[in-house]
Write an enzyme that holds these catalytic residues in place. Sequence first.
Site, PDB file in Angstrom:
ATOM      1  N   GLU A 172       0.121  14.357  -8.961  1.00  0.00           N
ATOM      2  CA  GLU A 172      -0.916  15.258  -9.455  1.00  0.00           C
ATOM      3  C   GLU A 172      -2.282  14.885  -8.885  1.00  0.00           C
ATOM      4  O   GLU A 172      -3.075  15.747  -8.501  1.00  0.00           O
ATOM      5  CB  GLU A 172      -0.926  15.238 -10.992  1.00  0.00           C
ATOM      6  N   GLY A 225       0.855  -1.182   0.000  1.00  0.00           N
ATOM      7  CA  GLY A 225       0.000   0.000   0.000  1.00  0.00           C
ATOM      8  C   GLY A 225       0.889   1.229   0.000  1.00  0.00           C
ATOM      9  O   GLY A 225       1.275   1.743  -1.055  1.00  0.00           O
ATOM     10  N   GLU A 256      -4.394   7.534  -1.991  1.00  0.00           N
ATOM     11  CA  GLU A 256      -3.369   8.311  -2.720  1.00  0.00           C
ATOM     12  C   GLU A 256      -2.277   8.813  -1.777  1.00  0.00           C
ATOM     13  O   GLU A 256      -1.807   9.954  -1.885  1.00  0.00           O
ATOM     14  CB  GLU A 256      -4.016   9.427  -3.531  1.00  0.00           C
ATOM     15  N   GLN A 258     -23.541  33.251  20.061  1.00  0.00           N
ATOM     16  CA  GLN A 258     -22.190  33.573  19.587  1.00  0.00           C
ATOM     17  C   GLN A 258     -21.302  32.324  19.468  1.00  0.00           C
ATOM     18  O   GLN A 258     -20.475  32.232  18.565  1.00  0.00           O
ATOM     19  CB  GLN A 258     -21.543  34.589  20.535  1.00  0.00           C
ATOM     20  N   TYR A 269      11.948  -1.551  -8.029  1.00  0.00           N
ATOM     21  CA  TYR A 269      11.018  -0.616  -8.685  1.00  0.00           C
ATOM     22  C   TYR A 269      11.289  -0.470 -10.181  1.00  0.00           C
ATOM     23  O   TYR A 269      10.405  -0.104 -10.957  1.00  0.00           O
ATOM     24  CB  TYR A 269      11.032   0.743  -7.969  1.00  0.00           C
ATOM     25  N   TYR A 297       7.147   2.847 -12.660  1.00  0.00           N
ATOM     26  CA  TYR A 297       7.255   3.549 -11.367  1.00  0.00           C
ATOM     27  C   TYR A 297       7.174   5.062 -11.574  1.00  0.00           C
ATOM     28  O   TYR A 297       6.613   5.787 -10.767  1.00  0.00           O
ATOM     29  CB  TYR A 297       8.568   3.167 -10.647  1.00  0.00           C
TER      30      TYR A 297
HETATM   31  C1  FAD Z   1     -11.715   3.422  -0.617  1.00  0.00           C
HETATM   32  C2  FAD Z   1     -10.331   3.211  -1.151  1.00  0.00           C
HETATM   33  C3  FAD Z   1     -10.082   3.448  -2.500  1.00  0.00           C
HETATM   34  C4  FAD Z   1      -8.797   3.231  -3.018  1.00  0.00           C
HETATM   35  N1  FAD Z   1      -8.571   3.403  -4.359  1.00  0.00           N
HETATM   36  C5  FAD Z   1      -7.389   3.000  -4.899  1.00  0.00           C
HETATM   37  C6  FAD Z   1      -7.197   2.984  -6.316  1.00  0.00           C
HETATM   38  O1  FAD Z   1      -8.067   3.362  -7.096  1.00  0.00           O
HETATM   39  N2  FAD Z   1      -6.018   2.519  -6.792  1.00  0.00           N
HETATM   40  C7  FAD Z   1      -5.017   2.064  -5.980  1.00  0.00           C
HETATM   41  O2  FAD Z   1      -3.970   1.653  -6.486  1.00  0.00           O
HETATM   42  N3  FAD Z   1      -5.161   2.093  -4.632  1.00  0.00           N
HETATM   43  C8  FAD Z   1      -6.323   2.533  -4.074  1.00  0.00           C
HETATM   44  N4  FAD Z   1      -6.498   2.529  -2.709  1.00  0.00           N
HETATM   45  C9  FAD Z   1      -5.417   2.059  -1.853  1.00  0.00           C
HETATM   46  C10 FAD Z   1      -4.817   3.170  -1.015  1.00  0.00           C
HETATM   47  O3  FAD Z   1      -4.040   4.011  -1.806  1.00  0.00           O
HETATM   48  C11 FAD Z   1      -4.031   2.504   0.125  1.00  0.00           C
HETATM   49  O4  FAD Z   1      -4.996   1.956   1.014  1.00  0.00           O
HETATM   50  C12 FAD Z   1      -3.128   3.473   0.838  1.00  0.00           C
HETATM   51  O5  FAD Z   1      -2.058   3.837   0.023  1.00  0.00           O
HETATM   52  C13 FAD Z   1      -2.580   2.883   2.149  1.00  0.00           C
HETATM   53  O6  FAD Z   1      -2.056   1.624   1.967  1.00  0.00           O
HETATM   54  P1  FAD Z   1      -2.471   0.419   2.955  1.00  0.00           P
HETATM   55  O7  FAD Z   1      -3.952   0.374   2.976  1.00  0.00           O
HETATM   56  O8  FAD Z   1      -1.769  -0.798   2.511  1.00  0.00           O
HETATM   57  O9  FAD Z   1      -1.987   0.874   4.372  1.00  0.00           O
HETATM   58  P2  FAD Z   1      -0.488   0.677   4.964  1.00  0.00           P
HETATM   59  O10 FAD Z   1       0.509   1.101   3.951  1.00  0.00           O
HETATM   60  O11 FAD Z   1      -0.393  -0.701   5.507  1.00  0.00           O
HETATM   61  O12 FAD Z   1      -0.505   1.722   6.136  1.00  0.00           O
HETATM   62  C14 FAD Z   1      -1.027   1.449   7.439  1.00  0.00           C
HETATM   63  C15 FAD Z   1      -0.574   2.562   8.367  1.00  0.00           C
HETATM   64  O13 FAD Z   1       0.864   2.552   8.452  1.00  0.00           O
HETATM   65  C16 FAD Z   1       1.362   3.839   8.155  1.00  0.00           C
HETATM   66  N5  FAD Z   1       2.660   3.736   7.500  1.00  0.00           N
HETATM   67  C17 FAD Z   1       3.040   2.904   6.504  1.00  0.00           C
HETATM   68  N6  FAD Z   1       4.288   3.129   6.134  1.00  0.00           N
HETATM   69  C18 FAD Z   1       4.746   4.146   6.920  1.00  0.00           C
HETATM   70  C19 FAD Z   1       5.974   4.862   7.037  1.00  0.00           C
HETATM   71  N7  FAD Z   1       7.000   4.612   6.235  1.00  0.00           N
HETATM   72  N8  FAD Z   1       6.055   5.852   7.963  1.00  0.00           N
HETATM   73  C20 FAD Z   1       5.008   6.133   8.792  1.00  0.00           C
HETATM   74  N9  FAD Z   1       3.839   5.499   8.716  1.00  0.00           N
HETATM   75  C21 FAD Z   1       3.694   4.520   7.798  1.00  0.00           C
HETATM   76  C22 FAD Z   1       0.316   4.462   7.250  1.00  0.00           C
HETATM   77  O14 FAD Z   1       0.397   5.874   7.271  1.00  0.00           O
HETATM   78  C23 FAD Z   1      -0.963   3.941   7.873  1.00  0.00           C
HETATM   79  O15 FAD Z   1      -1.331   4.761   8.955  1.00  0.00           O
HETATM   80  C24 FAD Z   1      -7.761   2.795  -2.167  1.00  0.00           C
HETATM   81  C25 FAD Z   1      -8.031   2.570  -0.803  1.00  0.00           C
HETATM   82  C26 FAD Z   1      -9.294   2.753  -0.307  1.00  0.00           C
HETATM   83  C27 FAD Z   1      -9.549   2.455   1.148  1.00  0.00           C
END
Ligand code: FAD
Length: 387
Positions: free
Chosen positions: A247, A137, A369, A285, A184, A238
């Site tokens: 963007e 993610g 994003e 207020q 990557y 990438y």
């Molecule tokens: C409704 C929805 C729509 C989406 N649409 C798309 C889409 O169209 N296309 C697509 O490709 N993706 C999509 N996503 C995926 C989305 O981009 C990811 O969920 C997001 O990037 C977070 O990844 P993760 O869920 O794996 O969380 P994780 O990466 O597992 O993160 C979990 C927590 O750990 C924290 N964390 C992780 N790494 C670090 C770090 N290095 N430093 C500090 N904190 C960290 C994060 O901030 C978060 O709080 C969507 C997600 C949702 C829920």
Amino acid sequence: MTESKPAPLTQITSDERLFRDTVRRFAAEQIAPLVRQMDESQHLESGIIRQLFELGLMGIEIPEEYDGAAGTFFEAILAVEELSAVDPSVGVLVDVQNTLCINALVRWATEEQKKKYLPKLASDTIGAYALSEASSGSDAFALQTRAAQKDNGYVLNGQKLWITNAKEAGLYIVFATIDPSAGYRGITAFLVEKDTPGFTLGKKEDKLGIRASSTCELVFRDCFVPIPQILGEPGKGYKIAIETLNEGRIGIGAQMLGLAQGAWNHAARWAKERKQFGKPIVDFQAMQFQLAEMAIDIEAARLLVYNAARLKDGKLDFLKEAAMCKYFASQVAERVASLAVEVYGGSGFVKDYPVEKLYRDAKIGKIYEGTSFMQLATIAKLTLGTK
Ligand SMILES: Cc1cc2nc3c(=O)[nH]c(=O)nc-3n(C[C@H](O)[C@H](O)[C@H](O)COP(=O)(O)OP(=O)(O)OC[C@H]3O[C@@H](n4cnc5c(N)ncnc54)[C@H](O)[C@@H]3O)c2cc1C
């Protein structure tokens, strides 16, 4: 040469105002009556999608020669803002279409790909952007979907998770690795059409907010994609992912800005109508100050979002500003939507009124994003020079 004076950030041109007002009217007249029904059925009405195409909102930046509206990124941002003030689910549909999918094609597609896909995206085809996976993610480039070379193409195997617009889409930009050992540098972007053999939709998510927007798993089992369907160069996916998401982040800033403005509009109207102690609650207020603080937050978010969008249109650096606007606008959206629920009192807590939904919808701004922590990491890197 005399330099022209910079315009105030909230100043928009008469064309932009006309465009914004058209989207605002459409959202109020056509989308607003369907918001609750679409949220409950977890389904975007096909009539709304058709009208979005007819209004040119699904191909804002597509050049005229490919049947698009030949508009600007700033207009795409205005559209996402206005739609999200009424329904952030419709906002994200238009956002992903314009700021991620079309943006990627306009920049990286070959002439043949542009001729094949841009007129479709402008007229009836929805795009989806598939980067995330179950185990990648925030660490997006750890993706595991594999593209193995075979004959005159690649065979895709793997699963994508959380893909917005997946149910309605006809074209998917799918990121996979052609060489897992290259990290990557193996990542490659593929244009995959809906009915490609070996490609199916998996589970559809049952979400907290933006419930009308579809979010699904994509499954690839020996899915053959010919070489002409590669977007950009093999191993350069990438770059496409990083640059489009940079963007796209401004688009999410706009979605959250619109959501906050929508919640404020409802709260202000309610405060003027609701009477307690013999007068409208807006006469207290404490209520005025709360609404005034919300208005300040929204204005500050708008300045960040508009500035980032103007920088992007002006081909100036916008990376830091994009991360800041997404981070800040998603905070503002959550705060303002939460306060709007309180302004409504008990009525804010039930589905008969619109603010409960906006409160649920606001949460996603801090997640997709790039989570808020990932935005902070980018901002720290760019301001402190940290790694
Ligand atoms: C409704 C929805 C729509 C989406 N649409 C798309 C889409 O169209 N296309 C697509 O490709 N993706 C999509 N996503 C995926 C989305 O981009 C990811 O969920 C997001 O990037 C977070 O990844 P993760 O869920 O794996 O969380 P994780 O990466 O597992 O993160 C979990 C927590 O750990 C924290 N964390 C992780 N790494 C670090 C770090 N290095 N430093 C500090 N904190 C960290 C994060 O901030 C978060 O709080 C969507 C997600 C949702 C829920």
